[in-house]
Scaffold this active site. Sequence first.
Site, PDB file in Angstrom:
ATOM      1  N   SER A  88       4.271   3.501   2.341  1.00 43.81           N
ATOM      2  CA  SER A  88       3.292   4.408   1.789  1.00 43.81           C
ATOM      3  C   SER A  88       2.682   5.288   2.891  1.00 43.81           C
ATOM      4  O   SER A  88       3.428   5.840   3.700  1.00 43.81           O
ATOM      5  CB  SER A  88       2.232   3.586   1.064  1.00 43.81           C
ATOM      6  OG  SER A  88       1.500   4.360   0.181  1.00 43.81           O
ATOM      7  N   ASP A  92       9.023   4.561  -8.613  1.00 45.30           N
ATOM      8  CA  ASP A  92       7.884   5.068  -7.831  1.00 45.30           C
ATOM      9  C   ASP A  92       7.738   6.572  -8.054  1.00 45.30           C
ATOM     10  O   ASP A  92       8.610   7.349  -7.673  1.00 45.30           O
ATOM     11  CB  ASP A  92       8.141   4.765  -6.347  1.00 45.30           C
ATOM     12  CG  ASP A  92       6.968   5.113  -5.435  1.00 45.30           C
ATOM     13  OD1 ASP A  92       5.994   5.722  -5.900  1.00 45.30           O
ATOM     14  OD2 ASP A  92       7.034   4.755  -4.245  1.00 45.30           O
ATOM     15  N   HIS A 152       5.103   2.290  -7.356  1.00 47.13           N
ATOM     16  CA  HIS A 152       4.894   2.324  -5.909  1.00 47.13           C
ATOM     17  C   HIS A 152       4.592   0.935  -5.344  1.00 47.13           C
ATOM     18  O   HIS A 152       4.947   0.623  -4.208  1.00 47.13           O
ATOM     19  CB  HIS A 152       3.752   3.304  -5.623  1.00 47.13           C
ATOM     20  CG  HIS A 152       3.485   3.523  -4.173  1.00 47.13           C
ATOM     21  ND1 HIS A 152       4.469   3.921  -3.299  1.00 47.13           N
ATOM     22  CD2 HIS A 152       2.352   3.393  -3.438  1.00 47.13           C
ATOM     23  CE1 HIS A 152       3.945   4.035  -2.091  1.00 47.13           C
ATOM     24  NE2 HIS A 152       2.669   3.717  -2.143  1.00 47.13           N
TER      25      HIS A 152
HETATM   26  N1  COA Z   1      -7.537  -7.658 -16.934  1.00 51.68           N
HETATM   27  C1  COA Z   1      -8.224  -8.078 -15.864  1.00 51.68           C
HETATM   28  N2  COA Z   1      -7.649  -8.531 -14.723  1.00 51.68           N
HETATM   29  C2  COA Z   1      -6.307  -8.575 -14.690  1.00 51.68           C
HETATM   30  C3  COA Z   1      -5.511  -8.162 -15.787  1.00 51.68           C
HETATM   31  C4  COA Z   1      -6.179  -7.685 -16.944  1.00 51.68           C
HETATM   32  N3  COA Z   1      -5.506  -7.254 -17.997  1.00 51.68           N
HETATM   33  N4  COA Z   1      -4.217  -8.318 -15.441  1.00 51.68           N
HETATM   34  C5  COA Z   1      -4.184  -8.805 -14.202  1.00 51.68           C
HETATM   35  N5  COA Z   1      -5.443  -8.964 -13.731  1.00 51.68           N
HETATM   36  C6  COA Z   1      -5.849  -9.448 -12.423  1.00 51.68           C
HETATM   37  C7  COA Z   1      -5.057 -10.653 -12.019  1.00 51.68           C
HETATM   38  O1  COA Z   1      -5.621 -11.810 -12.594  1.00 51.68           O
HETATM   39  C8  COA Z   1      -5.174 -10.632 -10.502  1.00 51.68           C
HETATM   40  O2  COA Z   1      -6.417 -11.182 -10.133  1.00 51.68           O
HETATM   41  P1  COA Z   1      -6.676 -11.797  -8.657  1.00 51.68           P
HETATM   42  O3  COA Z   1      -6.416 -10.693  -7.675  1.00 51.68           O
HETATM   43  O4  COA Z   1      -8.109 -12.222  -8.684  1.00 51.68           O
HETATM   44  O5  COA Z   1      -5.701 -12.925  -8.518  1.00 51.68           O
HETATM   45  C9  COA Z   1      -5.210  -9.134 -10.188  1.00 51.68           C
HETATM   46  O6  COA Z   1      -5.533  -8.477 -11.437  1.00 51.68           O
HETATM   47  C10 COA Z   1      -3.901  -8.577  -9.616  1.00 51.68           C
HETATM   48  O7  COA Z   1      -2.914  -8.712 -10.562  1.00 51.68           O
HETATM   49  P2  COA Z   1      -1.642  -7.758 -10.555  1.00 51.68           P
HETATM   50  O8  COA Z   1      -1.984  -6.416 -10.026  1.00 51.68           O
HETATM   51  O9  COA Z   1      -1.063  -7.846 -11.919  1.00 51.68           O
HETATM   52  O10 COA Z   1      -0.706  -8.518  -9.509  1.00 51.68           O
HETATM   53  P3  COA Z   1       0.709  -8.045  -8.965  1.00 51.68           P
HETATM   54  O11 COA Z   1       1.292  -9.228  -8.306  1.00 51.68           O
HETATM   55  O12 COA Z   1       1.483  -7.303  -9.990  1.00 51.68           O
HETATM   56  O13 COA Z   1       0.337  -6.950  -7.839  1.00 51.68           O
HETATM   57  C11 COA Z   1      -0.803  -6.133  -5.913  1.00 51.68           C
HETATM   58  C12 COA Z   1      -0.312  -7.359  -6.685  1.00 51.68           C
HETATM   59  C13 COA Z   1      -1.552  -6.663  -4.694  1.00 51.68           C
HETATM   60  C14 COA Z   1       0.375  -5.251  -5.458  1.00 51.68           C
HETATM   61  C15 COA Z   1      -1.729  -5.284  -6.794  1.00 51.68           C
HETATM   62  O14 COA Z   1      -2.708  -6.084  -7.395  1.00 51.68           O
HETATM   63  C16 COA Z   1      -2.450  -4.248  -6.011  1.00 51.68           C
HETATM   64  O15 COA Z   1      -3.498  -4.476  -5.424  1.00 51.68           O
HETATM   65  N6  COA Z   1      -1.892  -3.022  -5.984  1.00 51.68           N
HETATM   66  C17 COA Z   1      -2.384  -1.970  -5.164  1.00 51.68           C
HETATM   67  C18 COA Z   1      -1.796  -2.112  -3.822  1.00 51.68           C
HETATM   68  C19 COA Z   1      -2.102  -0.926  -3.008  1.00 51.68           C
HETATM   69  O16 COA Z   1      -3.207  -0.737  -2.535  1.00 51.68           O
HETATM   70  N7  COA Z   1      -1.118  -0.102  -2.840  1.00 51.68           N
HETATM   71  C20 COA Z   1      -1.390   1.105  -2.192  1.00 51.68           C
HETATM   72  C21 COA Z   1      -0.484   1.429  -1.173  1.00 51.68           C
HETATM   73  S1  COA Z   1      -1.017   3.002  -0.583  1.00 51.68           S
END
Ligand code: COA
Length: 404
Positions: A148, A320, A353
């Site tokens: 990224s 992505d 992404h």
């Molecule tokens: N309502 C409320 N919370 C929910 C939900 C819903 N419908 N669905 C999932 N969640 C929660 C999960 O319980 C989990 O909670 P926790 O962090 O307390 O354990 C959280 O949301 C993350 O779940 P999810 O995004 O589905 O996990 P994932 O494994 O698919 O993805 C990450 C993990 C870290 C990639 C993602 O959460 C993330 O942060 N993405 C952004 C990453 C980023 O910054 N990228 C930028 C690069 S520039």
Amino acid sequence: VSVDVSQGTVSLGSFEFECGESVDALAAAYETYGEFTGDNAVLVCHALTGSQHVSGRHRDGGTAGQARAWWDDIVGPGKAVDTTDYYVVSVNVPGSCYGTTGPSSEAPDGEPYGTAFPPVTIRDWTRVQRLVLDELGVGRLHAVVGGSAGGMNVLDWAVAYPDDVHRIVPIATAARLDPQCLALDGIARRAITTDPNWNGGDYYGGDHPDHGLGIARQIGHVMYLSKDSMERKFGRRAAGRDFVRDAFPADRAADFFPYREVESYLDYQAEKFVDRFDANSYLYLTRAMDDYDLAEGYESDADALAAFEGEALLVSFTGDWHFTVEAGESLAEAFRDASVPVAHHVVESDHGHDAFLVEPEKVGPPLSDFLADGVRGRSVTDTARDGGEDPTEYAPVHNSLFSG
Ligand code: COA
């Protein structure tokens, strides 16, 4: 197997940013994993809201999400970037809020800089990393890896210090952002600067602009997902849990309608994010990413890469839309035109992404083989050589120096 992990902060003294402004005392926070043997250093560049804490989920750094062991599935003992072989270094970038000096740091007058902090560019990130590596006694790097905005940081290494790095791995990135992404980043910044608590960036003594920062993060999350991943994760379902429903104000009529999973996810992510990230840092780092242009100061992307004598592995993901496969292919063309050995490895994934974080089993093998054997690595594929997943779509007809 355990490896040595060290955390530290280097005082770099007075630092002049690319914009010409300086700070008197720039500190840079870093972590290292493994043992340096002279030729095994791998710099890992973190993404926008990431940190130097790349690996080691068991350690509680007091941070969450992307800031805590964000690439633990890829970096560690026995993993794709094996810290029993490589000496991994990661540095928190200037402008961020995880220990390296940024807007929330104390200025010489004892108050946080806020928006008096100098504008920061990706070149500033690269230069600070170079200075930290000097302090650690690392000259030439075996590789620089990152995804990224961290992938742009990787590309900048090949331009700023072409002789200092042997192999580069820009993942889920591009030579520059497209206008659709610039638009969304601009709106995200507006969400912060129109929050009444933002107060021109001077909020550290009082309430923080959490609503604005939360909305900015929600826009980001939509950019990191894909139509398919959103369908799979949420569909149009009503939320199973209501606990984040009050995170933002709502109109009376809202109660008549379902609060959906997709809203609940975004509200939950917003709440988590404001606890770990600084709103001014979000402004600074998105501007650095938006500003980045590989060709700046050169005639073309290929011209910018011409001095780099190493090899490159580019990794893109089919789902992505933030950093598309097409943008990756155009970058690969630039490497080919610059006669840099390159492989553009396209991963079939509907994760959007976020795939570079959540698909370690697809990212790990080509990464590990490339670090060991370069573009000839066993599981490394290339759009020009192998046609990627769909040869008709990706096999480019190119008239590069390479094809001759
Ligand atoms: N309502 C409320 N919370 C929910 C939900 C819903 N419908 N669905 C999932 N969640 C929660 C999960 O319980 C989990 O909670 P926790 O962090 O307390 O354990 C959280 O949301 C993350 O779940 P999810 O995004 O589905 O996990 P994932 O494994 O698919 O993805 C990450 C993990 C870290 C990639 C993602 O959460 C993330 O942060 N993405 C952004 C990453 C980023 O910054 N990228 C930028 C690069 S520039």
